[in-house]
Structure formats: structure tokens, C-alpha cells
Design a protein around this motif. Sequence first.
Motif: not given
Length: 85
Positions: A31-37, A45-57
Motif C-alpha cells: 500500500w505504501t507505494a500506492h498511497v505515496e503517489q 488525502l494523507k489524513y484520510f489514509y492515516a485514519v483508514f489505516v489506523f481504523l483497519s489495524i
Amino acid sequence: WDFPDDEISECYRDLGSSMWTLFKIMTMDGWTAHVEQIIVIHPSLKYFYAVFVFLSISSVSIVPAIFIENLIEDREKARRVRSRA
């Protein structure tokens, strides 16, 4: 979604593709290469992905905890029934 990279754009072209992409991100599958692009073009969108990954974990940790708690309660109930008999 109109994105300069065709591969990323294909990942979010419709609801089904978006859900599959978010599922892959949730499983931490490359996921890192995908999200970094995406963050390079859309920094907010970094806030969205940060919250999404935190809630997923968090959700991955909560589900087994619920089953373990239920198992412990069932064992305690069985032990109490055996001690009464």
C-alpha cells in the motif's frame, strides 16, 4: 477519478474498484507505494489514509479480542456449572 497515473486512476474508477483498492490497503498489501503517489498530488488525502489505516489495524485487533472474550466467558460458565454439580 481523474488522476495523472493510469494505474492509480483504474484503482478508483468505480465503487467496486475503489472498495477492492481500500481492502488491499487495509491488508497492508503493497500500500505504501500506492498511497505515496496519491499524496504527492493530493496532500490532504494523507489524513484520510492515516485514519483508514489506523481504523483497519484497530478493527483487525478488536475482532479476535471479542471472540477470545466470549471463549473465556463460556469456559467460566462451564466451570461454574461443573462446580455446582
